[in-house]
Design a protein around this motif. Structure first.
Motif, PDB file in Angstrom:
ATOM      1  N   ARG A  13       0.837  -1.210   0.000  1.00  0.00           N
ATOM      2  CA  ARG A  13       0.000   0.000   0.000  1.00  0.00           C
ATOM      3  C   ARG A  13       0.866   1.252   0.000  1.00  0.00           C
ATOM      4  NH1 ARG A  13      -3.683   1.497   3.522  1.00  0.00           N
ATOM      5  NH2 ARG A  13      -2.649   0.630   5.348  1.00  0.00           N
ATOM      6  N   LEU A  14       1.983   1.212   0.734  1.00  0.00           N
ATOM      7  CA  LEU A  14       2.898   2.347   0.755  1.00  0.00           C
ATOM      8  C   LEU A  14       3.464   2.610  -0.640  1.00  0.00           C
ATOM      9  CD1 LEU A  14       4.441   4.498   2.387  1.00  0.00           C
ATOM     10  CD2 LEU A  14       6.209   2.764   2.783  1.00  0.00           C
ATOM     11  N   VAL A  15       3.817   1.563  -1.345  1.00  0.00           N
ATOM     12  CA  VAL A  15       4.339   1.718  -2.700  1.00  0.00           C
ATOM     13  C   VAL A  15       3.267   2.288  -3.624  1.00  0.00           C
ATOM     14  CG1 VAL A  15       5.241   0.479  -4.717  1.00  0.00           C
ATOM     15  CG2 VAL A  15       6.130  -0.031  -2.430  1.00  0.00           C
ATOM     16  N   GLU A  16       2.040   1.808  -3.508  1.00  0.00           N
ATOM     17  CA  GLU A  16       0.947   2.337  -4.334  1.00  0.00           C
ATOM     18  C   GLU A  16       0.703   3.810  -4.019  1.00  0.00           C
ATOM     19  OE1 GLU A  16      -0.551   0.869  -6.931  1.00  0.00           O
ATOM     20  OE2 GLU A  16       0.829  -0.799  -6.584  1.00  0.00           O
ATOM     21  N   TRP A  17       0.769   4.169  -2.738  1.00  0.00           N
ATOM     22  CA  TRP A  17       0.620   5.571  -2.339  1.00  0.00           C
ATOM     23  C   TRP A  17       1.730   6.402  -2.972  1.00  0.00           C
ATOM     24  CZ3 TRP A  17       4.195   8.301   0.691  1.00  0.00           C
ATOM     25  CH2 TRP A  17       3.799   9.596   1.050  1.00  0.00           C
ATOM     26  N   CYS A  18       2.942   5.897  -2.939  1.00  0.00           N
ATOM     27  CA  CYS A  18       4.085   6.594  -3.528  1.00  0.00           C
ATOM     28  C   CYS A  18       3.876   6.771  -5.033  1.00  0.00           C
ATOM     29  CB  CYS A  18       5.369   5.833  -3.238  1.00  0.00           C
ATOM     30  SG  CYS A  18       6.864   6.639  -3.859  1.00  0.00           S
ATOM     31  N   LYS A  19       3.413   5.732  -5.719  1.00  0.00           N
ATOM     32  CA  LYS A  19       3.154   5.826  -7.159  1.00  0.00           C
ATOM     33  C   LYS A  19       2.154   6.941  -7.463  1.00  0.00           C
ATOM     34  CE  LYS A  19       3.879   0.958  -8.311  1.00  0.00           C
ATOM     35  NZ  LYS A  19       3.182  -0.277  -8.743  1.00  0.00           N
ATOM     36  N   ALA A  20       1.161   7.092  -6.588  1.00  0.00           N
ATOM     37  CA  ALA A  20       0.111   8.085  -6.803  1.00  0.00           C
ATOM     38  C   ALA A  20       0.555   9.497  -6.444  1.00  0.00           C
ATOM     39  CB  ALA A  20      -1.133   7.713  -5.993  1.00  0.00           C
ATOM     40  N   THR A  21       1.477   9.637  -5.502  1.00  0.00           N
ATOM     41  CA  THR A  21       1.825  10.962  -5.013  1.00  0.00           C
ATOM     42  C   THR A  21       3.173  11.462  -5.519  1.00  0.00           C
ATOM     43  OG1 THR A  21       2.769  10.075  -2.966  1.00  0.00           O
ATOM     44  CG2 THR A  21       0.446  10.710  -2.915  1.00  0.00           C
ATOM     45  N   GLN A  22       4.158  10.587  -5.612  1.00  0.00           N
ATOM     46  CA  GLN A  22       5.500  10.957  -6.078  1.00  0.00           C
ATOM     47  C   GLN A  22       6.114   9.791  -6.840  1.00  0.00           C
ATOM     48  OE1 GLN A  22       8.202  12.862  -3.353  1.00  0.00           O
ATOM     49  NE2 GLN A  22       6.538  13.844  -2.251  1.00  0.00           N
ATOM     50  N   PRO A  23       5.604   9.541  -8.042  1.00  0.00           N
ATOM     51  CA  PRO A  23       6.060   8.362  -8.787  1.00  0.00           C
ATOM     52  C   PRO A  23       7.563   8.319  -9.039  1.00  0.00           C
ATOM     53  CG  PRO A  23       4.705   9.803 -10.167  1.00  0.00           C
ATOM     54  CD  PRO A  23       4.622  10.328  -8.778  1.00  0.00           C
ATOM     55  N   GLN A  24       8.215   9.457  -9.073  1.00  0.00           N
ATOM     56  CA  GLN A  24       9.652   9.485  -9.302  1.00  0.00           C
ATOM     57  C   GLN A  24      10.427   8.908  -8.117  1.00  0.00           C
ATOM     58  OE1 GLN A  24       7.729  12.089  -8.615  1.00  0.00           O
ATOM     59  NE2 GLN A  24       8.766  13.357  -7.096  1.00  0.00           N
ATOM     60  N   THR A  25       9.751   8.686  -6.999  1.00  0.00           N
ATOM     61  CA  THR A  25      10.406   8.199  -5.783  1.00  0.00           C
ATOM     62  C   THR A  25      10.160   6.710  -5.553  1.00  0.00           C
ATOM     63  OG1 THR A  25       9.999  10.413  -4.908  1.00  0.00           O
ATOM     64  CG2 THR A  25      10.802   8.811  -3.355  1.00  0.00           C
ATOM     65  N   VAL A  26       9.453   6.058  -6.455  1.00  0.00           N
ATOM     66  CA  VAL A  26       9.133   4.638  -6.261  1.00  0.00           C
ATOM     67  C   VAL A  26      10.397   3.781  -6.194  1.00  0.00           C
ATOM     68  CG1 VAL A  26       8.027   2.603  -7.273  1.00  0.00           C
ATOM     69  CG2 VAL A  26       6.818   4.784  -7.223  1.00  0.00           C
ATOM     70  N   ASP A  27      11.322   3.960  -7.118  1.00  0.00           N
ATOM     71  CA  ASP A  27      12.536   3.132  -7.109  1.00  0.00           C
ATOM     72  C   ASP A  27      13.347   3.318  -5.828  1.00  0.00           C
ATOM     73  OD1 ASP A  27      11.920   1.911  -9.512  1.00  0.00           O
ATOM     74  OD2 ASP A  27      13.215   3.213 -10.706  1.00  0.00           O
ATOM     75  N   CYS A  57      13.477   8.400   2.086  1.00  0.00           N
ATOM     76  CA  CYS A  57      13.508   8.620   0.637  1.00  0.00           C
ATOM     77  C   CYS A  57      13.074  10.033   0.265  1.00  0.00           C
ATOM     78  CB  CYS A  57      12.588   7.636  -0.068  1.00  0.00           C
ATOM     79  SG  CYS A  57      13.092   5.950   0.118  1.00  0.00           S
ATOM     80  N   GLY A  58      12.793  10.848   1.255  1.00  0.00           N
ATOM     81  CA  GLY A  58      12.355  12.213   0.985  1.00  0.00           C
ATOM     82  C   GLY A  58      10.859  12.366   0.857  1.00  0.00           C
ATOM     83  N   LEU A  59      10.119  11.292   1.128  1.00  0.00           N
ATOM     84  CA  LEU A  59       8.661  11.373   1.102  1.00  0.00           C
ATOM     85  C   LEU A  59       8.161  11.996   2.402  1.00  0.00           C
ATOM     86  CD1 LEU A  59       8.074   7.832  -0.365  1.00  0.00           C
ATOM     87  CD2 LEU A  59       7.488   9.976  -1.509  1.00  0.00           C
ATOM     88  N   ASP A  60       6.960  12.503   2.380  1.00  0.00           N
ATOM     89  CA  ASP A  60       6.344  13.103   3.562  1.00  0.00           C
ATOM     90  C   ASP A  60       5.934  11.982   4.517  1.00  0.00           C
ATOM     91  OD1 ASP A  60       4.593  14.222   5.447  1.00  0.00           O
ATOM     92  OD2 ASP A  60       3.699  15.588   3.993  1.00  0.00           O
ATOM     93  N   GLY A  61       6.683  11.814   5.597  1.00  0.00           N
ATOM     94  CA  GLY A  61       6.423  10.736   6.550  1.00  0.00           C
ATOM     95  C   GLY A  61       5.050  10.826   7.179  1.00  0.00           C
ATOM     96  N   GLU A  62       4.617  12.039   7.497  1.00  0.00           N
ATOM     97  CA  GLU A  62       3.292  12.201   8.107  1.00  0.00           C
ATOM     98  C   GLU A  62       2.190  11.773   7.141  1.00  0.00           C
ATOM     99  OE1 GLU A  62       0.446  15.687  10.016  1.00  0.00           O
ATOM    100  OE2 GLU A  62       2.606  16.028   9.899  1.00  0.00           O
ATOM    101  N   ALA A  63       2.313  12.169   5.880  1.00  0.00           N
ATOM    102  CA  ALA A  63       1.322  11.770   4.877  1.00  0.00           C
ATOM    103  C   ALA A  63       1.359  10.261   4.641  1.00  0.00           C
ATOM    104  CB  ALA A  63       1.570  12.518   3.569  1.00  0.00           C
ATOM    105  N   ALA A  64       2.554   9.681   4.643  1.00  0.00           N
ATOM    106  CA  ALA A  64       2.670   8.228   4.486  1.00  0.00           C
ATOM    107  C   ALA A  64       1.986   7.526   5.647  1.00  0.00           C
ATOM    108  CB  ALA A  64       4.138   7.818   4.408  1.00  0.00           C
ATOM    109  N   GLY A  65       2.200   8.016   6.860  1.00  0.00           N
ATOM    110  CA  GLY A  65       1.557   7.432   8.030  1.00  0.00           C
ATOM    111  C   GLY A  65       0.042   7.509   7.959  1.00  0.00           C
ATOM    112  N   LYS A  66      -0.466   8.643   7.510  1.00  0.00           N
ATOM    113  CA  LYS A  66      -1.924   8.787   7.371  1.00  0.00           C
ATOM    114  C   LYS A  66      -2.469   7.803   6.354  1.00  0.00           C
ATOM    115  CE  LYS A  66      -2.331  13.589   8.803  1.00  0.00           C
ATOM    116  NZ  LYS A  66      -2.639  14.974   8.388  1.00  0.00           N
ATOM    117  N   ALA A  67      -1.751   7.632   5.251  1.00  0.00           N
ATOM    118  CA  ALA A  67      -2.192   6.675   4.239  1.00  0.00           C
ATOM    119  C   ALA A  67      -2.204   5.257   4.799  1.00  0.00           C
ATOM    120  CB  ALA A  67      -1.292   6.756   3.005  1.00  0.00           C
TER     121      ALA A  67
END
Length: 104
Positions: A13-27, A57-67
């Motif tokens: 789910r975290l990877v899918e969230w990343c794809k939707a919000t910051q696809p350049q950060t998936v790898d 990875c530079g993603l928003d940790g708070e937003a990731a946690g909410k997701a």
């Protein structure tokens, strides 16, 4: 450190969230998750660990946690899991060496 088998639904789910919000950060996220599990023996069944990986990875940790604390992307993960299961996949990671072409 001893590694144990964990359920990976939240990781997916975290990877899918990343794809939707910051696809350049998936790898980078995938690399961080694999390193955390396979090299550092971190417990990726804990959402706090997943959030830490996202933040690293530079993603928003708070937003990731909410997701992760919602049901976000659950349907997408379930649909993909069903599709892969139908193809014989029983665990992760898995590798497709020669995909079926559907040409007989």
């Amino acid at each position: 450190k001893q590694r144990r088998i964990i359920r990976t639904g939240d990781s997916h789910r975290l990877v899918e969230w990343c794809k939707a919000t910051q696809p350049q950060t998936v790898d980078p996220l995938m690399e961080t998750l694999f390193k955390a599990y396979f090299e550092d023996a971190r417990d990726l069944s804990r959402r706090e660990e997943l959030v830490a990986c996202a933040a690293a990875c530079g993603l928003d940790g708070e937003a990731a946690g909410k997701a992760l604390h919602s049901d976000a992307f659950q349907r997408e993960v379930d649909a993909k899991a069903t599709g892969w299961s139908r193809q014989g996949v029983r665990g992760v990671p898995f590798f497709v060496v020669h995909p079926a072409s559907g040409n007989g």
